[in-house]
Structure formats: structure tokens, C-alpha cells
Design a protein around this motif. Structure first.
Motif, PDB file in Angstrom:
ATOM      1  N   CYS A  65       0.827  -1.207   0.000  1.00  0.00           N
ATOM      2  CA  CYS A  65       0.000   0.000   0.000  1.00  0.00           C
ATOM      3  C   CYS A  65       0.862   1.258   0.000  1.00  0.00           C
ATOM      4  CB  CYS A  65      -0.937  -0.013   1.212  1.00  0.00           C
ATOM      5  SG  CYS A  65      -2.173   1.296   1.220  1.00  0.00           S
ATOM      6  N   ASP A  66       1.996   1.209   0.701  1.00  0.00           N
ATOM      7  CA  ASP A  66       2.915   2.349   0.690  1.00  0.00           C
ATOM      8  C   ASP A  66       3.438   2.608  -0.716  1.00  0.00           C
ATOM      9  OD1 ASP A  66       4.574   4.359   2.115  1.00  0.00           O
ATOM     10  OD2 ASP A  66       6.221   3.067   1.451  1.00  0.00           O
ATOM     11  N   ASN A  67       3.697   1.534  -1.480  1.00  0.00           N
ATOM     12  CA  ASN A  67       4.094   1.705  -2.882  1.00  0.00           C
ATOM     13  C   ASN A  67       2.999   2.399  -3.682  1.00  0.00           C
ATOM     14  OD1 ASN A  67       6.603   0.477  -2.563  1.00  0.00           O
ATOM     15  ND2 ASN A  67       5.813  -1.567  -3.020  1.00  0.00           N
ATOM     16  N   PHE A  68       1.746   2.027  -3.435  1.00  0.00           N
ATOM     17  CA  PHE A  68       0.638   2.664  -4.146  1.00  0.00           C
ATOM     18  C   PHE A  68       0.565   4.157  -3.821  1.00  0.00           C
ATOM     19  CE2 PHE A  68      -1.896  -1.580  -4.255  1.00  0.00           C
ATOM     20  CZ  PHE A  68      -0.995  -2.054  -5.186  1.00  0.00           C
ATOM     21  N   VAL A  69       0.792   4.492  -2.561  1.00  0.00           N
ATOM     22  CA  VAL A  69       0.749   5.906  -2.168  1.00  0.00           C
ATOM     23  C   VAL A  69       1.830   6.688  -2.904  1.00  0.00           C
ATOM     24  CG1 VAL A  69       1.083   7.499  -0.243  1.00  0.00           C
ATOM     25  CG2 VAL A  69      -0.263   5.420   0.094  1.00  0.00           C
ATOM     26  N   ARG A  70       3.047   6.133  -2.950  1.00  0.00           N
ATOM     27  CA  ARG A  70       4.143   6.833  -3.608  1.00  0.00           C
ATOM     28  C   ARG A  70       3.952   6.908  -5.116  1.00  0.00           C
ATOM     29  NH1 ARG A  70       8.351   4.082  -3.413  1.00  0.00           N
ATOM     30  NH2 ARG A  70       7.765   2.255  -2.171  1.00  0.00           N
ATOM     31  N   TRP A  71       3.449   5.838  -5.728  1.00  0.00           N
ATOM     32  CA  TRP A  71       3.285   5.855  -7.168  1.00  0.00           C
ATOM     33  C   TRP A  71       2.142   6.763  -7.601  1.00  0.00           C
ATOM     34  CZ3 TRP A  71       6.439   4.964 -10.865  1.00  0.00           C
ATOM     35  CH2 TRP A  71       7.490   4.072 -10.696  1.00  0.00           C
ATOM     36  N   THR A  72       1.069   6.829  -6.830  1.00  0.00           N
ATOM     37  CA  THR A  72       0.012   7.790  -7.178  1.00  0.00           C
ATOM     38  C   THR A  72       0.534   9.218  -7.124  1.00  0.00           C
ATOM     39  OG1 THR A  72      -0.748   7.661  -4.869  1.00  0.00           O
ATOM     40  CG2 THR A  72      -1.943   6.352  -6.496  1.00  0.00           C
ATOM     41  N   SER A  73       1.434   9.490  -6.178  1.00  0.00           N
ATOM     42  CA  SER A  73       2.048  10.813  -6.112  1.00  0.00           C
ATOM     43  C   SER A  73       2.911  11.075  -7.345  1.00  0.00           C
ATOM     44  CB  SER A  73       2.880  10.935  -4.834  1.00  0.00           C
ATOM     45  OG  SER A  73       3.541  12.182  -4.774  1.00  0.00           O
ATOM     46  N   VAL A  74       3.683  10.054  -7.758  1.00  0.00           N
ATOM     47  CA  VAL A  74       4.525  10.196  -8.952  1.00  0.00           C
ATOM     48  C   VAL A  74       3.660  10.406 -10.197  1.00  0.00           C
ATOM     49  CG1 VAL A  74       6.141   8.982 -10.471  1.00  0.00           C
ATOM     50  CG2 VAL A  74       6.452   8.888  -8.002  1.00  0.00           C
ATOM     51  N   TYR A  75       2.608   9.624 -10.341  1.00  0.00           N
ATOM     52  CA  TYR A  75       1.741   9.759 -11.515  1.00  0.00           C
ATOM     53  C   TYR A  75       1.006  11.094 -11.507  1.00  0.00           C
ATOM     54  CZ  TYR A  75       2.527   4.798 -12.438  1.00  0.00           C
ATOM     55  OH  TYR A  75       3.098   3.591 -12.726  1.00  0.00           O
ATOM     56  N   ARG A  76       0.655  11.579 -10.340  1.00  0.00           N
ATOM     57  CA  ARG A  76       0.025  12.902 -10.277  1.00  0.00           C
ATOM     58  C   ARG A  76       1.000  13.984 -10.739  1.00  0.00           C
ATOM     59  NH1 ARG A  76      -1.207  13.046  -5.153  1.00  0.00           N
ATOM     60  NH2 ARG A  76       0.558  14.325  -4.480  1.00  0.00           N
ATOM     61  N   ASP A  77       2.267  13.863 -10.322  1.00  0.00           N
ATOM     62  CA  ASP A  77       3.272  14.831 -10.775  1.00  0.00           C
ATOM     63  C   ASP A  77       3.488  14.726 -12.282  1.00  0.00           C
ATOM     64  OD1 ASP A  77       3.556  15.655  -8.175  1.00  0.00           O
ATOM     65  OD2 ASP A  77       5.339  14.434  -7.770  1.00  0.00           O
ATOM     66  N   ARG A  78       3.530  13.510 -12.797  1.00  0.00           N
ATOM     67  CA  ARG A  78       3.704  13.347 -14.242  1.00  0.00           C
ATOM     68  C   ARG A  78       2.516  13.928 -15.007  1.00  0.00           C
ATOM     69  NH1 ARG A  78       5.388   7.138 -15.151  1.00  0.00           N
ATOM     70  NH2 ARG A  78       4.591   7.667 -17.235  1.00  0.00           N
ATOM     71  N   THR A  79       1.328  13.761 -14.468  1.00  0.00           N
ATOM     72  CA  THR A  79       0.142  14.342 -15.105  1.00  0.00           C
ATOM     73  C   THR A  79       0.222  15.863 -15.108  1.00  0.00           C
ATOM     74  OG1 THR A  79      -1.177  12.453 -14.364  1.00  0.00           O
ATOM     75  CG2 THR A  79      -2.373  14.417 -15.069  1.00  0.00           C
ATOM     76  N   ASN A  80       0.647  16.443 -13.993  1.00  0.00           N
ATOM     77  CA  ASN A  80       0.782  17.905 -13.931  1.00  0.00           C
ATOM     78  C   ASN A  80       1.866  18.394 -14.880  1.00  0.00           C
ATOM     79  OD1 ASN A  80      -1.231  18.074 -11.980  1.00  0.00           O
ATOM     80  ND2 ASN A  80       0.207  17.913 -10.277  1.00  0.00           N
ATOM     81  N   ILE A  81       2.947  17.607 -15.028  1.00  0.00           N
ATOM     82  CA  ILE A  81       3.991  17.980 -15.988  1.00  0.00           C
ATOM     83  C   ILE A  81       3.427  17.982 -17.401  1.00  0.00           C
ATOM     84  CG2 ILE A  81       6.152  17.191 -17.050  1.00  0.00           C
ATOM     85  CD1 ILE A  81       7.025  16.232 -14.290  1.00  0.00           C
ATOM     86  N   ARG A  82       2.604  16.995 -17.700  1.00  0.00           N
ATOM     87  CA  ARG A  82       1.981  16.936 -19.025  1.00  0.00           C
ATOM     88  C   ARG A  82       1.042  18.112 -19.242  1.00  0.00           C
ATOM     89  NH1 ARG A  82       3.199  14.911 -23.937  1.00  0.00           N
ATOM     90  NH2 ARG A  82       1.308  14.822 -25.199  1.00  0.00           N
ATOM     91  N   ILE A  83       0.315  18.490 -18.202  1.00  0.00           N
ATOM     92  CA  ILE A  83      -0.567  19.660 -18.318  1.00  0.00           C
ATOM     93  C   ILE A  83       0.247  20.912 -18.589  1.00  0.00           C
ATOM     94  CG2 ILE A  83      -2.153  21.144 -17.015  1.00  0.00           C
ATOM     95  CD1 ILE A  83      -3.151  18.657 -15.581  1.00  0.00           C
ATOM     96  N   ASN A  84       1.373  21.064 -17.886  1.00  0.00           N
ATOM     97  CA  ASN A  84       2.244  22.217 -18.128  1.00  0.00           C
ATOM     98  C   ASN A  84       2.806  22.199 -19.548  1.00  0.00           C
ATOM     99  OD1 ASN A  84       1.861  23.129 -15.503  1.00  0.00           O
ATOM    100  ND2 ASN A  84       3.629  22.010 -14.708  1.00  0.00           N
ATOM    101  N   LEU A  85       3.167  20.997 -20.041  1.00  0.00           N
ATOM    102  CA  LEU A  85       3.674  20.897 -21.406  1.00  0.00           C
ATOM    103  C   LEU A  85       2.617  21.336 -22.410  1.00  0.00           C
ATOM    104  CD1 LEU A  85       5.786  20.004 -23.477  1.00  0.00           C
ATOM    105  CD2 LEU A  85       4.861  17.680 -23.304  1.00  0.00           C
ATOM    106  N   LEU A  86       1.391  20.877 -22.228  1.00  0.00           N
ATOM    107  CA  LEU A  86       0.320  21.301 -23.128  1.00  0.00           C
ATOM    108  C   LEU A  86       0.112  22.804 -23.067  1.00  0.00           C
ATOM    109  CD1 LEU A  86      -2.426  18.535 -22.794  1.00  0.00           C
ATOM    110  CD2 LEU A  86      -0.643  18.777 -24.502  1.00  0.00           C
ATOM    111  N   PHE A  87       0.260  23.361 -21.866  1.00  0.00           N
ATOM    112  CA  PHE A  87       0.102  24.816 -21.724  1.00  0.00           C
ATOM    113  C   PHE A  87       1.177  25.553 -22.532  1.00  0.00           C
ATOM    114  CE2 PHE A  87       1.260  28.718 -19.424  1.00  0.00           C
ATOM    115  CZ  PHE A  87       0.059  29.399 -19.489  1.00  0.00           C
ATOM    116  N   HIS A  88       2.435  25.078 -22.441  1.00  0.00           N
ATOM    117  CA  HIS A  88       3.519  25.734 -23.185  1.00  0.00           C
ATOM    118  C   HIS A  88       3.379  25.498 -24.684  1.00  0.00           C
ATOM    119  CE1 HIS A  88       5.599  27.065 -19.645  1.00  0.00           C
ATOM    120  NE2 HIS A  88       5.716  25.840 -19.166  1.00  0.00           N
TER     121      HIS A  88
END
Length: 457
Positions: free
Chosen positions: A329-352
Motif C-alpha cells: 500500500c505504501d508503494n501505491f501511495v508513492r506511485w500515485t504521487s509520482v503519476y500525479r506529478d507526471r500528469t501535472n507535468i503533461r498539463i504544463n507541457l500542453l500549456f507551453h
């Protein structure tokens, strides 16, 4: 053991209720028959008997064919027997023994936010058997799925300070977008009892298969909890995997020409919201696993105390399984955080990328505007030239038309010039000077006025 019956789902009408219809004034509590082993309302500060009584009365008004079903696992030593979909009469007869699995998922609709359509007589029987009033209070709640029930772990001591009972109960969610479940475990010196409301279906199948092979697992401490937790984590893993595929699809789209910025941005924002909620629920489930591990250690520590005189369970390794589940479960918590950051990076890329596309479009528009301005300037220069030439010839034409002068004549002797030829230049040249003067003065006035309006130096 008999096989569980195949579920049948029918859509039934339900009563629509809003939070304004939930009771505010206290209601008189119903009277309950108190069991000898499981005394009710041991913690009245955590229960609301008036709300429970009101909920029972509301349940009596519910007219739904598919309401909650109860399955009982009854054991006599190593001989275990399943009783599926028991009626209330049989439930009253065996309420003092067995493990009780209440399933409300077959009820497609109900008056409660979580569709917990449990018949009132069934609730009363379960209450006599020891079902926690805190669980019922959480079910009879206007908040529905949003409401969070706190974890509970109670020790009761009898005469001479000896342990009389151990009880734990908690609320959990099998995965992220599934229904709510409750589990309560009660152990006295000679009895062990479970109340599982909406126990995961796959866990139920695994439990049936395991007990068929080894009935001793039914007496393993916290075995049911660990089994349900494993299935819950599998659901979380599936939820994370499904959304990870969506994220990878967005990340593999490299060229901005293939991107629909409107739909992609909306989908990524929805995905980021899902990661945030999913990560929070995984964190909550990690806390639930930590509670189960602490409760297990507390349980083993107390029943192994010689002064209590309880029989020690043969299997005592569930804490190691809970530790493994916590790590997962701790792995799931960390990976959801990583995927959320990757999603936000993608949103920023689309913005640029969108800004770059708009910048290129603006540059093209500016270049086109410059060409249009240049062409307009050329046309303006041509018009000014034509106007100047026109003004040059206009005074002479005007004077000739007014005076009807004829200064040249083609006669027999050839071209002859009139003696009054000087009248044309004498009148034309002053008029021409006046016309050009007025035009230049008008242009100068226009330039000064425009300069004043723009406040140029």
C-alpha cells in the motif's frame, strides 16, 4: 459445503431523501434484548440510540424486494458449515454463534446513501448478537459514502481485572470506486464472532476455498481482515493501472499537431483529480492497515497474558502478512504521487505548447499585417500621387471651363495663338497655389491633431 447461490439483480424503486429530512431532535430509542456475552451500548458516548431507532423505523417503510442477505459461517471445532441467505427466524436461532456476512450490494436502490437496505428485524437480530451501534450510526448517515467511521479497538475486563472481551471494528473501501464495507471482530474467552457488511466478493470466494482445504484457517487471528485487505489492494492496483494507461497514452503523443488541446487538457485535469483522490484513499487504507497491525499486536499481547487464562491461537503470523500489505500500500501511495506529478507535468507541457502555437499564429498574423500595411502604404502613395497630379491640372481645367477660353486655333494658315493667352496662366497659377496651400495646410492640421491625440513627443 454448499455452493453460494448465484446473484440476481433487479432494479427496484427507491425513496429519494435529502439531508434536510434527517432528524434533528432526539427520538426515543427502541428497547433491545441484551445478550449475555455481548452487552449493548457499552460505549454510549460513541453511539446515538435515537438515530438508530429512527433508522429502524425508516427501514420498515422500505419496500424493496432485494434487500440485504445474510450468510452465516457456523463452526463446531474443525467442522465448518455455510448457511446462505438465511431468513430472520433461522438468524435468531443461531445469532449466538457463527460469523455473519451481510451483503447489501444486491439491493440496487435504497433509502440510504449507500443503499444499506437491511430489514429492521435483521438489524435487531444482529444487534442482539453484538453488532456495533457505531457501525449502524455510520450507515444511518446523511453523508453516505463521504462519512468516515473511526477505527475502534476495545478491551473489556471483568472480575479481578481479567480480560473479558476484545473488540475491533472499522470501515474500509474495496478499491477506489466501489462500495463501502464494515468489519467487526469480537472475541470472548470461549467465542469468536465476525460481522462483515459487504465483505469483498472475491475475498469471500477465496475464504470458501481456503476453509474447504484447511478449516483451521477459520480460527487464525485477523485472517478475514488480511484476506479482505489483499483484495482491496488488488482493486487499488487495478484502478491505478487503468489510469496509468491513460496517462501513458497522453505522454506518447509528442507532436502538438496531433493534440486536441481542448479535450486533452480537460482529460488530464480529470486524471490529476483522480490521482489526488486515489492517493488520499490509498493513504487512508495504509492507516487502516497500520490500525489492523496494532490491533493484532494488542490482541495477541492480551490473550497470551497468563493472568487472563485464554486459550492461545495456534496460528500467529498474520502480522507478517499485514506488514507485507502495508509495504504494498505504501508503494501505491508513492506511485500515485509520482503519476500525479507526471500528469501535472503533461498539463504544463500542453500549456507551453498551446502558447507556442498561439505565438506562431501571432507571428504569422503580424507578418501578414506587415505585408498588408506595406501594400496599403504603396496604395496610399499612389493615391497621393494621383491626387497631386489631379490638383495640378484641376485649376487650369476649372478656369478654362469657366472662361470658355480658346487660345489655340487650327486655321488655314496653321496653328494660331490668341492674343489673350496670358489670361489662362495669370488666373490658373494663383488658383493652383491656393489649392495646394489649402491641401498642405489641411494635411499639417490633421498631423498635429493626430499627434496631440496620441500624445507623441
Amino acid at each position: 459445503m454448499a455452493s453460494p447461490p448465484s446473484p440476481t439483480f433487479l432494479k427496484q424503486p427507491h425513496r429519494n431523501r435529502s439531508w434536510k429530512q434527517w432528524p434533528l431532535p432526539p427520538l426515543p430509542p427502541d428497547s433491545y434484548q441484551v445478550s449475555n456475552d455481548f452487552e449493548l451500548s457499552q460505549y454510549p458516548e460513541l453511539e446515538d440510540e435515537s438515530l438508530l431507532a429512527w433508522g429502524l423505523k425508516q427501514s420498515e417503510l422500505e419496500d424493496s424486494y432485494f434487500r440485504a442477505t445474510v450468510t452465516v459461517l457456523q463452526g463446531r471445532g474443525m467442522e465448518l458449515k455455510w448457511h446462505y441467505n438465511v431468513d430472520d427466524d433461522y438468524l435468531d436461532a443461531i445469532i449466538s454463534v457463527g460469523q455473519f456476512f451481510v451483503n447489501t450490494w444486491k439491493s440496487m436502490f435504497g433509502w440510504l446513501p449507500g443503499n444499506f437496505s437491511i430489514p429492521p428485524r435483521t438489524v435487531r437480530s444482529l444487534r442482539r448478537g453484538g453488532l456495533s451501534g457505531v457501525i449502524l450510526r455510520s450507515m444511518y448517515s446523511s453523508e453516505g459514502f463521504w462519512a468516515k467511521m473511526g477505527n475502534q479497538c476495545f478491551l473489556r475486563h471483568g472480575d479481578h481485572g481479567k480480560l473479558a472481551s476484545f473488540e475491533s471494528s472499522y470501515r474500509y473501501q474495496c478499491g477506489w470506486d466501489t462500495g463501502i464495507a464494515y468489519t467487526q471482530f469480537i472475541r470472548t474467552r470461549h467465542r469468536c464472532r465476525y460481522f462483515c457488511i459487504n465483505y469483498p466478493a472475491l475475498s469471500m470466494q477465496r475464504l470458501t476455498a481456503y476453509l474447504k482445504q484447511n478449516s483451521a484457517l477459520g480460527y487464525r487471528p485477523f485472517f478475514l481482515e488480511a484476506l479482505a485487505a489483499d483484495e482491496c489492494l488488488k482493486e487499488f492496483q487495478r484502478n491505478i493501472g487503468d489510469r496509468r494507461k491513460l496517462l501513458v497514452q497522453h505522454e506518447r503523443t509528442k507532436g502538438d499537431k496531433d493534440i486536441d488541446f481542448n479535450t486533452a487538457t480537460t482529460a488530464l485535469h480529470r486524471l490529476s483529480r483522480d490521482w489526488h483522490t486515489l492517493g488520499q484513499d490509498c493513504q487512508d487504507f495504509y492507516t487502516k492497515l497500520q490500525f489492523l497491525q496494532d490491533a493484532y499486536m494488542k490482541y495477541m499481547r492480551n490473550i497470551q497474558d497468563p493472568k487472563n487464562g485464554w486459550k492461545v491461537d495456534k496460528f500467529s503470523h498474520t502480522d507478517e502478512s499485514l506488514e507485507v500489505l502495508k509495504s504494498q500500500c505504501d508503494n501505491f501511495v508513492r506511485w500515485t504521487s509520482v503519476y500525479r506529478d507526471r500528469t501535472n507535468i503533461r498539463i504544463n507541457l500542453l500549456f507551453h505548447l498551446a502558447n507556442q502555437r498561439e505565438s506562431r499564429t501571432s507571428t504569422q498574423i503580424a507578418s501578414s499585417s506587415a505585408k498588408i500595411a506595406e501594400q496599403t502604404q504603396r496604395d496610399s502613395s499612389s493615391m497621393i500621387t494621383i491626387a497631386t497630379v489631379t490638383m495640378f491640372f484641376l485649376p487650369g481645367t476649372f478656369i478654362s471651363a469657366i472662361l470658355s477660353t480658346t487660345f489655340f486655333d487650327f486655321g488655314p494658315e496653321g496653328l494660331s495663338v490668341s492674343r489673350q493667352w496670358w489670361i489662362l496662366p495669370a488666373t490658373t497659377i494663383p488658383v493652383m497655389i491656393i489649392v495646394f496651400g489649402v491641401w498642405l495646410g489641411w494635411r499639417y492640421w490633421r498631423f498635429k491633431k493626430k499627434k496631440s491625440d496620441l500624445k507623441l513627443p
